[in-house]
Design a protein around this motif. Structure first.
Motif, PDB file in Angstrom:
ATOM      1  N   GLU A  12       0.833  -1.203   0.000  1.00  0.00           N
ATOM      2  CA  GLU A  12       0.000   0.000   0.000  1.00  0.00           C
ATOM      3  C   GLU A  12       0.868   1.254   0.000  1.00  0.00           C
ATOM      4  OE1 GLU A  12      -0.842  -0.428   4.796  1.00  0.00           O
ATOM      5  OE2 GLU A  12      -2.477  -0.574   3.343  1.00  0.00           O
ATOM      6  N   SER A 197       4.278  11.549  12.103  1.00  0.00           N
ATOM      7  CA  SER A 197       3.313  10.579  11.595  1.00  0.00           C
ATOM      8  C   SER A 197       1.940  11.196  11.387  1.00  0.00           C
ATOM      9  CB  SER A 197       3.215   9.390  12.561  1.00  0.00           C
ATOM     10  OG  SER A 197       2.681   9.801  13.802  1.00  0.00           O
ATOM     11  N   HIS A 259      -3.412   8.847   2.417  1.00  0.00           N
ATOM     12  CA  HIS A 259      -3.775   7.884   3.470  1.00  0.00           C
ATOM     13  C   HIS A 259      -2.903   6.632   3.398  1.00  0.00           C
ATOM     14  CE1 HIS A 259      -6.163   5.261   6.032  1.00  0.00           C
ATOM     15  NE2 HIS A 259      -6.235   4.396   5.031  1.00  0.00           N
ATOM     16  N   ARG A 263      -0.380   5.442   6.323  1.00  0.00           N
ATOM     17  CA  ARG A 263      -0.558   4.124   6.955  1.00  0.00           C
ATOM     18  C   ARG A 263       0.718   3.287   6.832  1.00  0.00           C
ATOM     19  NH1 ARG A 263      -4.222   0.352   8.572  1.00  0.00           N
ATOM     20  NH2 ARG A 263      -3.947  -1.762   7.782  1.00  0.00           N
ATOM     21  N   SER A 264       1.330   3.308   5.668  1.00  0.00           N
ATOM     22  CA  SER A 264       2.554   2.523   5.486  1.00  0.00           C
ATOM     23  C   SER A 264       3.686   3.082   6.348  1.00  0.00           C
ATOM     24  CB  SER A 264       2.967   2.513   4.015  1.00  0.00           C
ATOM     25  OG  SER A 264       3.315   3.814   3.576  1.00  0.00           O
ATOM     26  N   LEU A 266       3.320   4.454   9.335  1.00  0.00           N
ATOM     27  CA  LEU A 266       3.073   3.959  10.686  1.00  0.00           C
ATOM     28  C   LEU A 266       3.499   2.505  10.824  1.00  0.00           C
ATOM     29  CD1 LEU A 266      -0.417   5.523  11.540  1.00  0.00           C
ATOM     30  CD2 LEU A 266       1.801   6.122  12.502  1.00  0.00           C
ATOM     31  N   ILE A 267       3.170   1.687   9.803  1.00  0.00           N
ATOM     32  CA  ILE A 267       3.557   0.279   9.845  1.00  0.00           C
ATOM     33  C   ILE A 267       5.082   0.143   9.850  1.00  0.00           C
ATOM     34  CG2 ILE A 267       3.492  -1.890   8.541  1.00  0.00           C
ATOM     35  CD1 ILE A 267       0.718  -1.064   7.551  1.00  0.00           C
TER      36      ILE A 267
END
Length: 276
Positions: A12, A197, A259, A263-264, A266-267
């Protein structure tokens, strides 16, 4: 680079970064690929998409090229969103760091100011500010940042509160650094990752607020924006829905890309911290 590789590995993140790269390239190349005024009349009115090679996405009711407006609109959207995010993160990080490190009365005052801004919805705050200050790119950036800096401030404060009693802070005091130097040079860099983030959330929100302001006629009148394109298309929505659909799809794609990247990120940071 390790974080970037971890983001690309999520799939993603690769999709989001690819979409943002395409948007950024289109925005940067707009003055070279489509020189001149994007609001100039380029052909007959209401040419449908893919019916004329000279105007692949058609023209609006005044004969302006939709493809040219779309690409130049990307410049305004990305400029406002990125500038608003940087401004909001800068203000929020500074306020949160000072509140957390100084404590006492300074903490109370800064946090009460933060809560005061949080009680007003971000869009209403931007709407009121633009109504007073006037619609320019600079005031729109500031208006959006005014409603977005509070969350970074709270996270920065929480991080600083957890860091200020660490050994490296005590060591900085021992060697004679002033409290302001310790806060900005020693504590702040270690508190930045959770704050950064939030950038994706702020950028996505800024894209939507800027579009909403432009839709209501409160965008910069000297620049083409996706929000103003949607507003222009609503007057001929039944006969030429593509005038609203095309910039609407661009907005959705941009927010989705931001988005996915957020999200990536944060991962990737969670995975790195877990391994550490």
């Amino acid at each position: 680079m390790r974080t970037l590789r971890a983001m690309l590995a999520t799939g993603e993140g690769a999709v989001g970064l690819a979409l943002l790269a395409i948007l950024a390239l289109a925005a940067l190349a707009a003055p070279f690929v489509f020189p001149g005024d994007p609001l100039a009349i380029a052909g007959p009115a209401l040419v449908r998409p893919f019916s004329d090679l000279a105007h692949p996405l058609g023209t609006d009711r005044l004969g302006r090229d939709v493809a040219v407006e779309l690409v130049h609109g990307a410049r305004t959207t990305l400029l406002v969103a990125i500038a608003a995010a940087i401004t909001a993160l800068g203000i929020g990080t500074l306020v949160g760091t000072l509140a957390g490190f100084l404590g006492g009365l300074a903490d109370e005052v800064l946090m009460r100011i933060t809560e005061a801004f949080q009680t007003v919805p971000a869009f209403l705050l931007a709407l009121a500010f633009i109504s007073v200050a006037g619609p320019t790119v600079a005031t729109i950036v500031l208006a959006i940042a005014l409603g977005a800096w509070t969350q970074p401030a709270r996270i920065a404060r929480a991080q600083v509160l957890s860091l200020r009693e660490r050994d490296f802070v005590a060591g900085a005091r021992v060697i004679g650094m002033t409290p302001l130097e310790i806060a900005l040079r020693e504590v702040l860099p270690n508190a930045l990752t959770p704050v950064v983030s939030l950038a994706a959330v702020i950028v996505a929100g800024a894209v939507l607020i800027e579009a909403a302001l432009s839709f209501l006629g409160l965008g910069d009148p000297n620049r083409v924006t996706w929000g103003s394109m949607i507003a222009e298309g609503r007057t001929v929505l039944r006969g030429a829905p593509f005038l609203s659909i095309v910039p609407g799809l661009a907005l959705v794609t941009t927010v989705l890309a931001v988005h996915l990247v957020g999200r990536s990120f944060l991962i990737a940071t969670h995975t790195r911290n877990t391994l550490a």
